[in-house]
Design a protein around this motif. Structure first.
Motif, short mmCIF file in Angstrom:
data_model
loop_
_atom_site.label_atom_id
_atom_site.label_comp_id
_atom_site.label_asym_id
_atom_site.label_seq_id
_atom_site.Cartn_x
_atom_site.Cartn_y
_atom_site.Cartn_z
N THR A 134 -5.53 -8.01 -11.55
CA THR A 134 -5.30 -7.10 -12.67
C THR A 134 -4.65 -5.83 -12.13
O THR A 134 -5.12 -5.25 -11.16
N VAL A 135 -3.55 -5.41 -12.76
CA VAL A 135 -2.88 -4.17 -12.40
C VAL A 135 -3.10 -3.16 -13.52
O VAL A 135 -2.88 -3.48 -14.70
N ARG A 136 -3.52 -1.94 -13.15
CA ARG A 136 -3.81 -0.88 -14.11
C ARG A 136 -2.91 0.32 -13.83
O ARG A 136 -2.82 0.78 -12.69
N HIS A 137 -2.27 0.82 -14.88
CA HIS A 137 -1.32 1.94 -14.75
C HIS A 137 -2.07 3.22 -15.08
O HIS A 137 -2.38 3.50 -16.24
N ASP A 138 -2.37 4.02 -14.05
CA ASP A 138 -3.09 5.29 -14.22
C ASP A 138 -2.30 6.44 -13.62
O ASP A 138 -2.88 7.45 -13.19
N ALA A 139 -0.98 6.34 -13.61
CA ALA A 139 -0.13 7.34 -12.98
C ALA A 139 0.68 8.12 -14.01
O ALA A 139 0.95 7.64 -15.11
N ALA A 140 1.06 9.34 -13.60
CA ALA A 140 1.99 10.13 -14.41
C ALA A 140 3.38 9.60 -14.13
O ALA A 140 4.11 10.09 -13.26
N ALA A 141 3.74 8.55 -14.84
CA ALA A 141 5.00 7.85 -14.62
C ALA A 141 5.32 7.03 -15.85
O ALA A 141 4.42 6.64 -16.61
N PRO A 142 6.61 6.73 -16.06
CA PRO A 142 6.98 5.84 -17.17
C PRO A 142 6.49 4.42 -16.91
O PRO A 142 5.80 4.15 -15.92
N ALA A 143 6.88 3.51 -17.80
CA ALA A 143 6.50 2.11 -17.65
C ALA A 143 7.02 1.56 -16.32
O ALA A 143 8.07 1.97 -15.81
N VAL A 144 6.26 0.63 -15.73
CA VAL A 144 6.62 0.06 -14.43
C VAL A 144 6.59 -1.46 -14.49
O VAL A 144 6.00 -2.05 -15.39
N ASP A 145 7.25 -2.06 -13.51
CA ASP A 145 7.15 -3.49 -13.25
C ASP A 145 6.42 -3.68 -11.93
O ASP A 145 6.56 -2.85 -11.01
N VAL A 146 5.64 -4.73 -11.84
CA VAL A 146 4.94 -5.08 -10.60
C VAL A 146 5.61 -6.30 -10.02
O VAL A 146 5.80 -7.31 -10.72
N LEU A 147 5.99 -6.22 -8.75
CA LEU A 147 6.71 -7.30 -8.10
C LEU A 147 5.83 -7.96 -7.04
O LEU A 147 5.10 -7.27 -6.30
N ALA A 148 5.86 -9.28 -6.99
CA ALA A 148 5.20 -10.05 -5.95
C ALA A 148 6.26 -10.82 -5.19
O ALA A 148 7.02 -11.58 -5.79
N ASN A 149 6.33 -10.57 -3.89
CA ASN A 149 7.36 -11.20 -3.05
C ASN A 149 8.76 -10.97 -3.60
O ASN A 149 9.62 -11.84 -3.58
N GLY A 150 8.95 -9.77 -4.17
CA GLY A 150 10.26 -9.35 -4.65
C GLY A 150 10.60 -9.73 -6.07
O GLY A 150 11.63 -9.30 -6.59
N ALA A 151 9.76 -10.55 -6.71
CA ALA A 151 10.03 -10.99 -8.09
C ALA A 151 9.04 -10.34 -9.06
O ALA A 151 7.85 -10.25 -8.76
N PRO A 152 9.51 -9.87 -10.23
CA PRO A 152 8.59 -9.25 -11.18
C PRO A 152 7.59 -10.25 -11.75
O PRO A 152 7.98 -11.33 -12.20
N VAL A 153 6.31 -9.89 -11.69
CA VAL A 153 5.26 -10.73 -12.27
C VAL A 153 4.57 -10.04 -13.43
O VAL A 153 3.94 -10.68 -14.26
N ILE A 154 4.67 -8.72 -13.49
CA ILE A 154 4.18 -7.94 -14.62
C ILE A 154 5.29 -6.96 -14.98
O ILE A 154 5.84 -6.28 -14.10
N THR A 155 5.64 -6.89 -16.26
CA THR A 155 6.75 -6.04 -16.68
C THR A 155 6.32 -5.06 -17.75
O THR A 155 5.41 -5.33 -18.55
N ASN A 156 6.98 -3.90 -17.73
CA ASN A 156 6.85 -2.88 -18.77
C ASN A 156 5.39 -2.46 -18.99
O ASN A 156 4.93 -2.30 -20.12
N GLY A 170 -4.20 -16.11 -1.56
CA GLY A 170 -3.36 -15.92 -0.40
C GLY A 170 -2.90 -14.49 -0.29
O GLY A 170 -3.50 -13.59 -0.87
N THR A 171 -1.83 -14.27 0.44
CA THR A 171 -1.28 -12.93 0.66
C THR A 171 0.10 -12.83 0.04
O THR A 171 0.94 -13.71 0.22
N ILE A 172 0.31 -11.76 -0.72
CA ILE A 172 1.61 -11.52 -1.33
C ILE A 172 2.12 -10.15 -0.88
O ILE A 172 1.34 -9.27 -0.50
N SER A 173 3.42 -9.97 -0.93
CA SER A 173 4.02 -8.67 -0.72
C SER A 173 4.16 -8.01 -2.09
O SER A 173 4.92 -8.48 -2.94
N ALA A 174 3.40 -6.94 -2.32
CA ALA A 174 3.34 -6.32 -3.64
C ALA A 174 4.05 -4.97 -3.63
O ALA A 174 4.00 -4.22 -2.65
N SER A 175 4.71 -4.67 -4.73
CA SER A 175 5.35 -3.36 -4.89
C SER A 175 5.42 -3.02 -6.37
O SER A 175 5.24 -3.89 -7.24
N VAL A 176 5.64 -1.75 -6.65
CA VAL A 176 5.76 -1.25 -8.02
C VAL A 176 7.12 -0.58 -8.16
O VAL A 176 7.53 0.21 -7.30
#
Length: 272
Positions: A134-156, A170-176
């Motif tokens: 589960t990804v939770r957006h608690d930042a002072a920022a606009p909408a974000v996408d969450v990427l796993a291994n470079g591909a978006p898995v959660i959008t907007n 397993g292990t994934i490379s995660a970024s926002v």
């Protein structure tokens, strides 16, 4: 109350911390964790008017607090405030159901104002070979996408929203990244998702101030097996703009009233 974060490793410029939390709540109690996700601001946290977390620092995840089921007022004040009468945030009224698991987050809303978000943590069974994320957006920022291994898995995903996925363990490379883009504003960093666990990732901080970070909270024991008992591992680290923690800080309080009185007496003695 203990607030500890033990640094065990650093990789790819990210600080890691690991620890263990208490088993799941009993039938007549609930578990409450508290994440401090307001940058550059040390606070005190009051529960029903009693000082519960003293000098709570940004990036710290405390809990779970094992509390009797019922209604609670959570208030966040400046450090060393005399009481909860002039909170920075709150009081926020929350209801804790017996057997439930919850996380309260002191954070910034999308415009950058201090606020609090309250989440119910899903403890449902995880299929064999899988993990829940589960990804939770608690930042002072606009909408974000969450990427796993470079591909978006959660959008907007917008503040204070959350989205949940069932993923292969397993292990994934995660970024926002900003919604509709792939250039990371947080990460990338390796995120390990063990089988039978539910990992909650919190994006917090401020995009404008350049201090966005991630914190993680992982609850285990939900694999499809007899007698599986949920237990919690959690982490939270100040990310300096790009941190993804992988472990835990520990805080357990069985008798809130008694602990609060002891802490208040100690604080009073220190000021005298």
């Amino acid at each position: 109350m203990r607030k500890t974060v033990t640094a065990l490793a650093a990789a790819a410029g990210l600080t890691a911390a690991v620890g263990f939390m208490t088993p799941a709540a009993a039938a007549d109690t609930a578990e409450l964790s508290v994440l401090h996700a307001i940058p550059d601001t040390t606070v005190d946290v009051y529960v029903n008017g009693a000082l519960t977390l003293d000098d709570f620092t940004p990036g710290t995840l405390a809990g779970p607090l094992d509390l009797p089921a019922g209604s609670y007022a959570l208030a966040i004040t400046a450090p060393d405030a005399a009481d909860a009468s002039a909170p920075i945030i709150g009081p926020v009224n929350v209801n804790l159901a017996a057997g439930g698991n919850y996380t309260a987050v002191a954070n910034l809303d999308a415009s950058g104002a201090p606020t609090a978000n309250f989440y119910t943590n899903d403890l449902s069974t995880v299929a064999p070979g899988k993990a829940h994320l589960t990804v939770r957006h608690d930042a002072a920022a606009p909408a974000v996408d969450v990427l796993a291994n470079g591909a978006p898995v959660i959008t907007n995903l917008e503040n204070p929203g959350e989205k949940t996925l069932a993923v292969d363990a397993g292990t994934i490379s995660a970024s926002v990244a900003a919604a509709g883009t792939t250039a990371p504003v947080i990460g990338p960093a390796d995120l390990t998702l063990p089988e039978g666990t539910h990992t909650f990732v919190y994006a917090w901080g401020s995009l404008a101030d350049g201090n966005l970070a991630l914190a993680t909270q992982t609850i285990g024991g939900m694999e499809s097996a007899p007698n599986a008992v949920p237990s919690a591992l959690a982490t939270s680290e100040d990310g300096n703009g790009a941190a993804l923690a992988a472990g835990a800080s520990v805080a357990v309080m069985l008798l809130i009233g008694a602990a609060a009185v002891a802490r208040r007496n100690k604080a009073a003695g220190a000021r005298n």
